[in-house]
Design a protein around this motif. Structure first.
Motif, short mmCIF file in Angstrom:
data_model
loop_
_atom_site.label_atom_id
_atom_site.label_comp_id
_atom_site.label_asym_id
_atom_site.label_seq_id
_atom_site.Cartn_x
_atom_site.Cartn_y
_atom_site.Cartn_z
N GLN A 168 -5.44 30.04 3.56
CA GLN A 168 -5.14 28.62 3.43
C GLN A 168 -6.42 27.79 3.31
O GLN A 168 -6.52 26.90 2.47
N ASN A 182 0.78 22.98 -1.99
CA ASN A 182 1.21 24.12 -2.82
C ASN A 182 1.41 23.71 -4.27
O ASN A 182 1.00 24.42 -5.20
N SER A 220 8.06 24.79 -4.67
CA SER A 220 7.69 24.49 -3.29
C SER A 220 8.03 23.05 -2.97
O SER A 220 8.09 22.20 -3.86
N SER A 262 7.84 18.48 6.26
CA SER A 262 7.43 18.30 4.87
C SER A 262 7.21 16.83 4.59
O SER A 262 7.96 15.97 5.05
N GLU A 303 6.75 27.76 4.10
CA GLU A 303 7.67 26.64 4.28
C GLU A 303 9.07 27.15 4.62
O GLU A 303 9.49 28.22 4.17
N ALA A 347 -7.95 27.97 -0.12
CA ALA A 347 -7.18 27.20 -1.09
C ALA A 347 -7.40 25.70 -0.92
O ALA A 347 -7.58 24.97 -1.90
N THR A 386 1.44 16.79 5.01
CA THR A 386 0.96 18.13 4.65
C THR A 386 -0.29 18.04 3.78
O THR A 386 -1.20 18.88 3.89
N GLU A 416 -0.02 27.22 -6.15
CA GLU A 416 -0.01 28.46 -5.37
C GLU A 416 0.69 28.20 -4.04
O GLU A 416 0.34 27.26 -3.33
N ASN A 417 1.67 29.00 -3.70
CA ASN A 417 2.42 28.79 -2.47
C ASN A 417 1.69 29.41 -1.28
O ASN A 417 2.12 30.41 -0.68
N VAL A 418 0.59 28.76 -0.92
CA VAL A 418 -0.26 29.28 0.14
C VAL A 418 0.23 28.86 1.52
O VAL A 418 0.00 29.54 2.52
N VAL A 419 0.94 27.74 1.61
CA VAL A 419 1.47 27.24 2.89
C VAL A 419 2.90 27.73 3.05
O VAL A 419 3.75 27.44 2.19
N VAL A 436 6.08 21.68 -0.58
CA VAL A 436 4.84 21.34 0.11
C VAL A 436 3.82 20.85 -0.92
O VAL A 436 3.45 21.58 -1.84
#
Length: 406
Positions: A364, A326, A321, A280, A336, A367, A284, A331-334, A323
Protein backbone atom coordinates in the motif's frame (compact mmCIF):
# COMPACT_ATOMS: atom_id res chain seq x y z
CA UNK A 1 -18.60 51.34 -24.65
CA UNK A 2 -16.44 54.33 -23.70
CA UNK A 3 -13.21 53.97 -21.76
CA UNK A 4 -14.79 55.68 -18.75
CA UNK A 5 -17.89 53.50 -18.68
CA UNK A 6 -18.36 51.49 -15.51
CA UNK A 7 -18.26 47.75 -16.13
CA UNK A 8 -20.95 46.06 -14.08
CA UNK A 9 -19.88 43.30 -11.69
CA UNK A 10 -20.03 39.72 -12.88
CA UNK A 11 -23.04 37.99 -11.31
CA UNK A 12 -22.32 34.47 -10.09
CA UNK A 13 -24.99 32.31 -8.49
CA UNK A 14 -23.61 29.53 -6.27
CA UNK A 15 -25.63 26.58 -4.97
CA UNK A 16 -24.32 24.10 -2.41
CA UNK A 17 -26.23 21.39 -0.59
CA UNK A 18 -23.96 20.38 2.27
CA UNK A 19 -20.62 21.00 3.98
CA UNK A 20 -18.51 19.43 1.20
CA UNK A 21 -19.79 22.00 -1.28
CA UNK A 22 -19.30 24.83 1.19
CA UNK A 23 -15.64 23.81 1.57
CA UNK A 24 -15.12 24.16 -2.18
CA UNK A 25 -17.22 27.27 -2.71
CA UNK A 26 -15.51 29.55 -0.19
CA UNK A 27 -12.03 29.35 -1.77
CA UNK A 28 -13.66 29.59 -5.20
CA UNK A 29 -15.23 32.90 -4.13
CA UNK A 30 -11.85 34.19 -2.97
CA UNK A 31 -10.16 33.09 -6.20
CA UNK A 32 -12.84 34.73 -8.34
CA UNK A 33 -12.53 38.00 -6.43
CA UNK A 34 -8.78 37.94 -7.00
CA UNK A 35 -9.12 37.07 -10.67
CA UNK A 36 -11.76 39.72 -11.33
CA UNK A 37 -10.24 42.42 -9.10
CA UNK A 38 -13.28 42.26 -6.86
CA UNK A 39 -15.66 43.07 -9.70
CA UNK A 40 -18.03 40.21 -8.89
CA UNK A 41 -21.16 39.67 -6.81
CA UNK A 42 -22.35 36.38 -5.38
CA UNK A 43 -25.81 35.12 -4.56
CA UNK A 44 -27.25 31.71 -3.81
CA UNK A 45 -27.49 28.91 -1.28
CA UNK A 46 -24.51 29.06 1.08
CA UNK A 47 -22.90 27.24 3.98
CA UNK A 48 -21.03 28.72 6.93
CA UNK A 49 -17.74 29.23 5.08
CA UNK A 50 -19.44 31.07 2.22
CA UNK A 51 -21.38 33.20 4.69
CA UNK A 52 -18.07 34.08 6.36
CA UNK A 53 -16.94 35.30 2.92
CA UNK A 54 -19.82 37.79 2.97
CA UNK A 55 -22.48 35.89 1.02
CA UNK A 56 -26.07 35.73 2.27
CA UNK A 57 -27.88 32.42 1.87
CA UNK A 58 -31.34 31.97 0.44
CA UNK A 59 -32.05 29.46 3.24
CA UNK A 60 -30.00 27.31 5.69
CA UNK A 61 -28.38 24.31 3.97
CA UNK A 62 -29.35 22.14 6.96
CA UNK A 63 -32.79 22.06 5.32
CA UNK A 64 -31.40 19.96 2.46
CA UNK A 65 -28.20 18.32 3.79
CA UNK A 66 -29.48 14.75 4.09
CA UNK A 67 -28.21 11.47 2.65
CA UNK A 68 -29.80 8.07 2.12
CA UNK A 69 -33.23 7.35 0.75
CA UNK A 70 -34.95 7.02 4.12
CA UNK A 71 -33.56 10.37 5.32
CA UNK A 72 -34.48 12.07 2.03
CA UNK A 73 -38.04 10.75 2.14
CA UNK A 74 -38.50 12.15 5.64
CA UNK A 75 -37.45 15.62 4.45
CA UNK A 76 -38.88 15.42 0.93
CA UNK A 77 -41.54 18.18 1.13
CA UNK A 78 -38.95 20.67 2.41
CA UNK A 79 -36.37 19.63 -0.19
CA UNK A 80 -38.85 19.97 -3.07
CA UNK A 81 -39.94 23.38 -1.83
CA UNK A 82 -36.32 24.52 -1.58
CA UNK A 83 -35.56 23.31 -5.11
CA UNK A 84 -38.34 25.44 -6.58
CA UNK A 85 -37.46 28.39 -4.35
CA UNK A 86 -33.87 28.24 -5.60
CA UNK A 87 -34.91 27.95 -9.25
CA UNK A 88 -37.20 30.96 -8.93
CA UNK A 89 -34.41 32.98 -7.35
CA UNK A 90 -31.90 32.02 -10.04
CA UNK A 91 -34.36 33.11 -12.74
CA UNK A 92 -35.03 36.40 -10.94
CA UNK A 93 -31.30 37.06 -10.47
CA UNK A 94 -30.44 36.18 -14.08
CA UNK A 95 -26.74 35.54 -13.34
CA UNK A 96 -23.89 35.35 -15.81
CA UNK A 97 -23.31 31.80 -14.61
CA UNK A 98 -24.93 29.33 -12.23
CA UNK A 99 -22.41 27.16 -10.39
CA UNK A 100 -23.81 24.04 -8.73
CA UNK A 101 -21.42 22.38 -6.29
CA UNK A 102 -21.63 18.72 -5.24
CA UNK A 103 -24.88 17.33 -3.67
CA UNK A 104 -26.31 16.23 -7.04
CA UNK A 105 -29.66 15.10 -5.64
CA UNK A 106 -30.41 18.74 -4.88
CA UNK A 107 -28.21 20.83 -7.15
CA UNK A 108 -28.93 18.92 -10.35
CA UNK A 109 -32.66 19.23 -9.80
CA UNK A 110 -32.11 22.97 -9.63
CA UNK A 111 -29.94 22.99 -12.76
CA UNK A 112 -32.37 20.98 -14.88
CA UNK A 113 -35.24 23.31 -14.09
CA UNK A 114 -33.15 26.43 -14.70
CA UNK A 115 -32.06 25.09 -18.09
CA UNK A 116 -35.68 24.43 -19.04
CA UNK A 117 -36.96 27.85 -17.93
CA UNK A 118 -33.93 30.01 -18.80
CA UNK A 119 -31.72 28.21 -21.33
CA UNK A 120 -29.52 31.29 -21.79
CA UNK A 121 -28.08 30.93 -18.26
CA UNK A 122 -24.78 29.08 -18.44
CA UNK A 123 -24.33 26.26 -15.89
CA UNK A 124 -21.10 24.93 -14.39
CA UNK A 125 -21.09 21.81 -12.22
CA UNK A 126 -18.24 21.68 -9.69
CA UNK A 127 -17.69 18.02 -8.63
CA UNK A 128 -18.89 15.17 -10.78
CA UNK A 129 -21.45 12.69 -9.51
CA UNK A 130 -19.95 9.20 -9.22
CA UNK A 131 -21.03 8.14 -12.70
CA UNK A 132 -17.97 5.88 -12.80
CA UNK A 133 -19.47 3.74 -10.02
CA UNK A 134 -23.24 4.19 -10.00
CA UNK A 135 -25.81 5.08 -12.68
CA UNK A 136 -23.37 5.94 -15.50
CA UNK A 137 -26.30 6.96 -17.71
CA UNK A 138 -26.36 10.22 -15.76
CA UNK A 139 -23.30 11.42 -17.68
CA UNK A 140 -25.12 11.71 -21.01
CA UNK A 141 -28.17 13.26 -19.33
CA UNK A 142 -25.97 15.89 -17.65
CA UNK A 143 -24.70 17.05 -21.05
CA UNK A 144 -28.16 18.51 -21.68
CA UNK A 145 -28.10 20.94 -18.75
CA UNK A 146 -24.42 21.31 -17.75
CA UNK A 147 -22.17 23.43 -19.96
CA UNK A 148 -18.92 22.68 -18.14
CA UNK A 149 -18.01 20.14 -15.49
CA UNK A 150 -15.15 20.69 -13.04
CA UNK A 151 -13.75 17.34 -11.91
CA UNK A 152 -11.76 16.88 -8.71
CA UNK A 153 -10.53 13.38 -9.57
CA UNK A 154 -8.03 12.96 -12.41
CA UNK A 155 -9.74 10.02 -14.12
CA UNK A 156 -13.13 11.74 -14.47
CA UNK A 157 -12.59 13.70 -17.74
CA UNK A 158 -11.87 10.43 -19.58
CA UNK A 159 -14.90 8.78 -17.97
CA UNK A 160 -17.25 11.56 -19.12
CA UNK A 161 -15.79 11.57 -22.61
CA UNK A 162 -16.40 7.82 -22.85
CA UNK A 163 -19.93 8.07 -21.42
CA UNK A 164 -21.03 11.08 -23.48
CA UNK A 165 -21.04 13.53 -20.57
CA UNK A 166 -20.44 17.30 -20.63
CA UNK A 167 -17.08 18.88 -21.35
CA UNK A 168 -15.00 18.07 -18.29
CA UNK A 169 -11.81 19.61 -16.88
CA UNK A 170 -9.74 18.26 -14.00
CA UNK A 171 -9.15 21.17 -11.62
CA UNK A 172 -7.18 19.36 -8.94
CA UNK A 173 -8.03 18.34 -5.41
CA UNK A 174 -7.50 20.29 -2.20
CA UNK A 175 -6.20 17.15 -0.48
CA UNK A 176 -3.03 17.07 -2.56
CA UNK A 177 -2.51 20.78 -1.87
CA UNK A 178 -2.63 20.06 1.88
CA UNK A 179 -0.44 16.96 1.72
CA UNK A 180 2.34 18.44 3.86
CA UNK A 181 -0.08 19.01 6.74
CA UNK A 182 -1.14 15.35 6.71
CA UNK A 183 2.25 13.72 6.32
CA UNK A 184 4.39 12.98 9.41
CA UNK A 185 7.14 15.28 10.48
CA UNK A 186 10.32 13.78 11.82
CA UNK A 187 9.61 11.62 14.85
CA UNK A 188 5.81 11.98 14.72
CA UNK A 189 5.05 8.47 13.43
CA UNK A 190 6.69 5.83 15.61
CA UNK A 191 8.97 3.33 13.84
CA UNK A 192 7.27 -0.06 13.97
CA UNK A 193 10.50 -1.85 13.04
CA UNK A 194 12.08 -0.45 16.22
CA UNK A 195 9.24 -1.57 18.44
CA UNK A 196 7.12 1.58 18.34
CA UNK A 197 3.53 1.19 19.57
CA UNK A 198 1.09 1.07 16.63
CA UNK A 199 -1.60 3.73 16.24
CA UNK A 200 -4.87 2.78 14.55
CA UNK A 201 -7.31 5.33 13.17
CA UNK A 202 -11.00 4.42 13.19
CA UNK A 203 -13.08 6.46 10.74
CA UNK A 204 -16.70 5.29 10.62
CA UNK A 205 -17.99 8.19 8.49
CA UNK A 206 -19.11 11.78 8.90
CA UNK A 207 -22.87 11.27 8.57
CA UNK A 208 -25.21 9.96 11.22
CA UNK A 209 -26.50 7.23 8.91
CA UNK A 210 -22.97 5.94 8.33
CA UNK A 211 -22.32 5.81 12.06
CA UNK A 212 -25.50 3.81 12.57
CA UNK A 213 -24.43 1.24 9.99
CA UNK A 214 -20.70 0.92 10.76
CA UNK A 215 -19.76 1.97 14.29
CA UNK A 216 -20.85 -1.21 16.06
CA UNK A 217 -19.02 -3.53 13.66
CA UNK A 218 -15.94 -1.31 13.73
CA UNK A 219 -15.91 -1.63 17.52
CA UNK A 220 -16.08 -5.41 17.32
CA UNK A 221 -13.29 -5.45 14.72
CA UNK A 222 -11.09 -3.22 16.88
CA UNK A 223 -11.54 -5.61 19.82
CA UNK A 224 -10.21 -8.48 17.69
CA UNK A 225 -7.30 -6.40 16.41
CA UNK A 226 -6.34 -5.30 19.94
CA UNK A 227 -5.99 -8.94 21.05
CA UNK A 228 -3.19 -9.37 18.50
CA UNK A 229 -1.68 -5.95 19.30
CA UNK A 230 -2.02 -5.35 23.05
CA UNK A 231 -0.05 -2.08 22.91
CA UNK A 232 -2.39 -0.65 20.27
CA UNK A 233 -3.48 2.98 20.55
CA UNK A 234 -6.85 3.76 18.95
CA UNK A 235 -7.82 7.25 17.79
CA UNK A 236 -11.19 8.19 16.33
CA UNK A 237 -11.39 11.61 14.61
CA UNK A 238 -15.03 12.70 14.85
CA UNK A 239 -17.06 15.39 13.17
CA UNK A 240 -17.82 17.86 15.96
CA UNK A 241 -21.60 17.52 15.70
CA UNK A 242 -21.35 13.74 16.23
CA UNK A 243 -18.64 13.72 18.90
CA UNK A 244 -20.96 13.29 21.91
CA UNK A 245 -22.82 10.42 20.24
CA UNK A 246 -19.57 8.67 19.31
CA UNK A 247 -18.08 9.08 22.78
CA UNK A 248 -21.21 7.54 24.30
CA UNK A 249 -21.06 4.55 21.95
CA UNK A 250 -17.33 3.82 22.16
CA UNK A 251 -17.48 3.93 25.96
CA UNK A 252 -18.84 0.37 25.79
CA UNK A 253 -16.06 -0.94 23.52
CA UNK A 254 -13.67 -3.55 24.92
CA UNK A 255 -10.65 -1.29 24.36
CA UNK A 256 -10.14 2.41 25.16
CA UNK A 257 -10.55 4.90 22.33
CA UNK A 258 -9.38 8.51 22.13
CA UNK A 259 -12.03 10.57 20.33
CA UNK A 260 -10.74 13.83 18.83
CA UNK A 261 -12.46 16.56 16.83
CA UNK A 262 -11.40 19.61 14.92
CA UNK A 263 -9.15 19.84 11.87
CA UNK A 264 -5.83 20.21 13.68
CA UNK A 265 -6.42 17.21 15.96
CA UNK A 266 -7.50 15.16 12.96
CA UNK A 267 -4.38 16.06 11.00
CA UNK A 268 -2.19 15.29 14.02
CA UNK A 269 -3.82 11.86 14.25
CA UNK A 270 -3.17 11.24 10.55
CA UNK A 271 0.51 12.11 10.99
CA UNK A 272 0.89 9.65 13.90
CA UNK A 273 -1.19 6.76 12.52
CA UNK A 274 0.20 3.50 11.16
CA UNK A 275 -3.07 2.07 9.78
CA UNK A 276 -6.78 2.83 9.52
CA UNK A 277 -10.18 1.21 9.40
CA UNK A 278 -12.32 3.59 7.38
CA UNK A 279 -15.69 4.07 5.75
CA UNK A 280 -15.56 4.50 1.99
CA UNK A 281 -15.36 8.14 0.93
CA UNK A 282 -13.00 11.06 0.51
CA UNK A 283 -11.24 10.15 3.76
CA UNK A 284 -9.66 7.17 1.99
CA UNK A 285 -7.85 9.59 -0.33
CA UNK A 286 -6.74 11.67 2.67
CA UNK A 287 -5.33 8.56 4.33
CA UNK A 288 -3.48 7.51 1.18
CA UNK A 289 -1.93 10.96 0.73
CA UNK A 290 -0.91 10.83 4.42
CA UNK A 291 0.73 7.43 3.87
CA UNK A 292 -1.63 5.48 6.12
CA UNK A 293 -2.46 1.92 4.92
CA UNK A 294 -6.08 0.97 5.42
CA UNK A 295 -8.99 -1.39 5.02
CA UNK A 296 -12.26 0.13 3.81
CA UNK A 297 -15.86 -0.78 4.50
CA UNK A 298 -19.26 0.47 3.49
CA UNK A 299 -22.86 -0.53 4.12
CA UNK A 300 -25.55 0.74 1.82
CA UNK A 301 -28.81 2.39 2.83
CA UNK A 302 -31.46 -0.29 3.45
CA UNK A 303 -33.25 0.56 0.20
CA UNK A 304 -30.16 0.40 -1.99
CA UNK A 305 -29.12 -2.88 -0.39
CA UNK A 306 -32.38 -4.36 -1.65
CA UNK A 307 -32.00 -3.13 -5.20
CA UNK A 308 -28.24 -3.41 -5.73
CA UNK A 309 -28.62 -6.75 -7.53
CA UNK A 310 -30.49 -4.85 -10.26
CA UNK A 311 -27.13 -3.32 -11.14
CA UNK A 312 -26.45 -6.48 -13.13
CA UNK A 313 -29.03 -5.33 -15.65
CA UNK A 314 -27.81 -1.72 -15.90
CA UNK A 315 -24.96 -0.32 -17.97
CA UNK A 316 -22.03 0.24 -15.63
CA UNK A 317 -18.79 2.18 -15.78
CA UNK A 318 -15.47 0.38 -15.90
CA UNK A 319 -14.22 0.84 -12.34
CA UNK A 320 -13.76 -2.19 -10.12
CA UNK A 321 -13.46 -0.48 -6.72
CA UNK A 322 -15.33 1.88 -4.40
CA UNK A 323 -12.03 3.17 -2.96
CA UNK A 324 -10.75 6.40 -4.52
CA UNK A 325 -7.00 5.63 -4.26
CA UNK A 326 -7.62 2.30 -6.01
CA UNK A 327 -9.47 3.99 -8.87
CA UNK A 328 -6.87 6.74 -9.31
CA UNK A 329 -3.98 4.27 -9.24
CA UNK A 330 -5.76 1.71 -11.43
CA UNK A 331 -4.84 -0.96 -8.91
CA UNK A 332 -6.95 -2.49 -6.13
CA UNK A 333 -4.26 -2.16 -3.49
CA UNK A 334 -6.63 -1.22 -0.62
CA UNK A 335 -8.89 -4.09 0.54
CA UNK A 336 -12.58 -3.19 0.62
CA UNK A 337 -15.65 -4.79 2.15
CA UNK A 338 -19.29 -4.08 1.28
CA UNK A 339 -22.47 -4.80 3.26
CA UNK A 340 -22.39 -8.31 4.80
CA UNK A 341 -18.76 -8.66 3.79
CA UNK A 342 -17.93 -5.79 6.13
CA UNK A 343 -18.09 -7.99 9.21
CA UNK A 344 -15.81 -7.64 12.24
CA UNK A 345 -13.71 -10.76 11.58
CA UNK A 346 -12.99 -9.86 7.94
CA UNK A 347 -12.13 -6.26 8.82
CA UNK A 348 -9.82 -7.32 11.67
CA UNK A 349 -7.99 -9.79 9.44
CA UNK A 350 -7.43 -7.05 6.85
CA UNK A 351 -6.20 -4.41 9.31
CA UNK A 352 -3.95 -6.44 11.63
CA UNK A 353 -1.13 -7.03 9.09
CA UNK A 354 -1.02 -3.30 8.37
CA UNK A 355 0.08 -2.59 11.94
CA UNK A 356 3.45 -4.28 11.45
CA UNK A 357 6.19 -4.11 8.84
CA UNK A 358 5.46 -6.64 6.13
CA UNK A 359 4.45 -7.08 2.48
CA UNK A 360 0.82 -5.99 2.86
CA UNK A 361 1.79 -2.71 4.51
CA UNK A 362 4.65 -2.13 2.06
CA UNK A 363 2.45 -2.74 -0.98
CA UNK A 364 0.00 0.00 0.00
CA UNK A 365 2.73 2.48 0.91
CA UNK A 366 4.54 1.92 -2.40
CA UNK A 367 1.31 2.53 -4.30
CA UNK A 368 0.40 5.65 -2.31
CA UNK A 369 3.78 7.19 -3.18
CA UNK A 370 2.59 7.42 -6.80
CA UNK A 371 -0.53 9.47 -6.06
CA UNK A 372 1.16 12.88 -6.22
CA UNK A 373 2.11 12.51 -9.88
CA UNK A 374 -1.46 11.48 -10.74
CA UNK A 375 -3.14 14.37 -8.93
CA UNK A 376 -1.01 17.52 -9.21
CA UNK A 377 -1.97 20.16 -11.77
CA UNK A 378 0.53 21.29 -14.38
CA UNK A 379 2.13 24.66 -13.65
CA UNK A 380 1.35 24.59 -9.93
CA UNK A 381 -2.15 26.08 -10.31
CA UNK A 382 -4.38 25.69 -7.24
CA UNK A 383 -7.71 23.91 -7.29
CA UNK A 384 -9.61 27.12 -6.51
CA UNK A 385 -7.58 29.03 -9.08
CA UNK A 386 -8.25 26.51 -11.84
CA UNK A 387 -11.96 26.41 -10.99
CA UNK A 388 -12.18 30.22 -10.91
CA UNK A 389 -10.47 30.49 -14.29
CA UNK A 390 -13.02 28.22 -15.94
CA UNK A 391 -16.05 29.72 -14.15
CA UNK A 392 -14.94 33.18 -15.29
CA UNK A 393 -14.44 31.94 -18.86
CA UNK A 394 -17.95 30.48 -18.96
CA UNK A 395 -19.51 33.61 -17.42
CA UNK A 396 -17.72 35.92 -19.84
CA UNK A 397 -18.89 33.78 -22.73
CA UNK A 398 -22.52 34.30 -21.78
CA UNK A 399 -23.00 36.77 -24.64
CA UNK A 400 -23.32 39.89 -22.50
CA UNK A 401 -21.16 42.71 -23.81
CA UNK A 402 -20.90 44.46 -20.46
CA UNK A 403 -19.36 41.51 -18.60
CA UNK A 404 -15.93 42.23 -17.07
CA UNK A 405 -12.84 40.53 -18.43
CA UNK A 406 -10.52 38.34 -16.38
Amino acid sequence: MSETAVVRPLKIYLVVGEESGDQLAAPLMRALRARLDGNVVFRGVAGDRMIAEGMETLFPIDDIAVMGLSAVLGRLPTIVRRVYQTVDDVIATDPDVLVIIDSPDFTHNVAKRVRKRAPHIRIVDYVSPSVWAWRPGRARKMAVYVDRLLAILPFEPAVHERLGGPRTDYVGHSIIENAARMRPREGERADLASGGAPVLLVLPGSRGSELSRLLKDFGAAVAIIARAHPDLEIVLPAVTRHKARIEAEVASWEVPVTVVSGEEDKLSAFRRAHAALAASGTVTLELAIAGVPMAVAYKLDWFYRRIKDLNRFLPIASVTSMVLPNIILGENVVPEYLDDGANPQALAEAVSPLLEDGPQRARQLDAFARLDEHMRLDGGESQAGAAARIVAEVAQGSGRSDAPSA
